[in-house]
Scaffold this active site. Structure first.
Site, PDB file in Angstrom:
ATOM      1  CG  HIS A 193      33.421 107.201  16.141  1.00 34.41           C
ATOM      2  ND1 HIS A 193      34.454 107.969  15.647  1.00 34.41           N
ATOM      3  CD2 HIS A 193      33.453 107.363  17.489  1.00 34.41           C
ATOM      4  CE1 HIS A 193      35.091 108.557  16.650  1.00 34.41           C
ATOM      5  NE2 HIS A 193      34.492 108.232  17.768  1.00 34.41           N
TER       6      HIS A 193
ATOM      7  CG  LEU B 166      37.785 114.124   8.135  1.00 32.28           C
ATOM      8  CD1 LEU B 166      39.029 114.168   7.244  1.00 32.28           C
ATOM      9  CD2 LEU B 166      36.823 113.046   7.661  1.00 32.28           C
ATOM     10  CG  ASP B 167      36.506 109.991  13.996  1.00 31.56           C
ATOM     11  OD1 ASP B 167      35.649 110.846  14.314  1.00 31.56           O
ATOM     12  OD2 ASP B 167      36.234 108.815  13.704  1.00 31.56           O
ATOM     13  CE  LYS B 168      44.842 113.772  18.875  1.00 28.72           C
ATOM     14  NZ  LYS B 168      45.086 113.769  20.345  1.00 28.72           N
TER      15      LYS B 168
END
Length: 236
Positions: free
Chosen positions: A189, A101-103
């Protein structure tokens, strides 16, 4: 397996620390004190340290409610990672996040040392459904849902499989939306790029489920639970 590897894998201590325990004479196999870290054991042996049994479990599965600002990585020189959120006794060798998962993305993240399950959940041909909830700058509507459902091609030529979009709330005055979206792939993304392609921006993104795995309502951000074998069977 060698006794020192066994105990290190079970987080009794590092190899060096395990060697010290053996030297102290507090490690035993089937009631007999271990003399050397090279001693071999099998799955039927009873291993104890200071009289406490150390049962062997090959694979471990942790369900984390990932907070913002944490990397989906095993280690980083300057930033906190999801592995660092585990208590020391749960940082077993080989534990990695399943996907990433993105930051700034929150929610469900599975951590495991089961490489086969990792592959099963991430393989593109498995089409494992992932459900997210998001806050959107822009008014998502039925036309947006139709666009996503048709399978988009992004500006750089990336082709996406159809996605299911559910509108939870619209605020036309402030031009914002709350949505739920289900995708069956995990391109870079992806959800942010999908909304960007229709002139909107994702301002908050939270993963709620992955296949048969759902984020418990009472699991607080930054906390995790170890899954039972029955729960793992349900995932598979």
């Amino acid at each position: 397996m060698r006794i020192d590897k066994y105990l290190a894998n079970m987080n009794v201590g590092s190899r060096k620390e395990v060697h010290q325990l053996i030297k102290k004479g507090v490690v035993a196999v089937n009631g007999k004190t271990v003399k050397t870290p090279k001693e071999k054991i099998n799955e039927n042996d009873v291993v104890t340290v200071n009289g406490e049994e150390i049962a062997y479990q090959k694979y471990h599965y942790f369900l984390l409610n990932k907070p913002k600002g944490v990397l989906s990585a095993t280690e980083d020189r300057s930033q906190k990672t999801v592995i660092s959120l585990l208590d020391s006794q749960d940082q077993y060798q080989g534990i990695v996040p399943v996907g990433r998962l993105d930051k700034d993305t929150t929610g469900l993240l599975l951590l495991t040392n089961d490489g086969q399950l990792n592959h099963e959940l991430l393989a593109p041909n498995k089409h494992v459904a992932k459900v997210y909830r998001a806050q959107i700058a822009g008014v998502a509507d039925e036309e947006t849902a139709k666009t996503f459902a048709s399978g988009m091609t992004l500006g750089d030529g990336t082709k996406l499989k159809p996605a299911k979009l559910k509108i939870l709330k619209q605020d036309r005055e402030n031009a914002t939306s709350e949505i739920e979206i289900e995708i069956s792939e995990g391109k870079y993304h992806q959800i942010k790029r999908m909304f960007g392609a229709v002139g909107m921006k994702v301002t908050a993104l939270d993963r709620r489920s992955m296949g048969n795995l759902h984020l418990p309502a009472d699991l607080k951000r930054g906390k995790y639970v170890e899954l039972s074998l029955d729960e793992v069977k349900n995932i598979k």
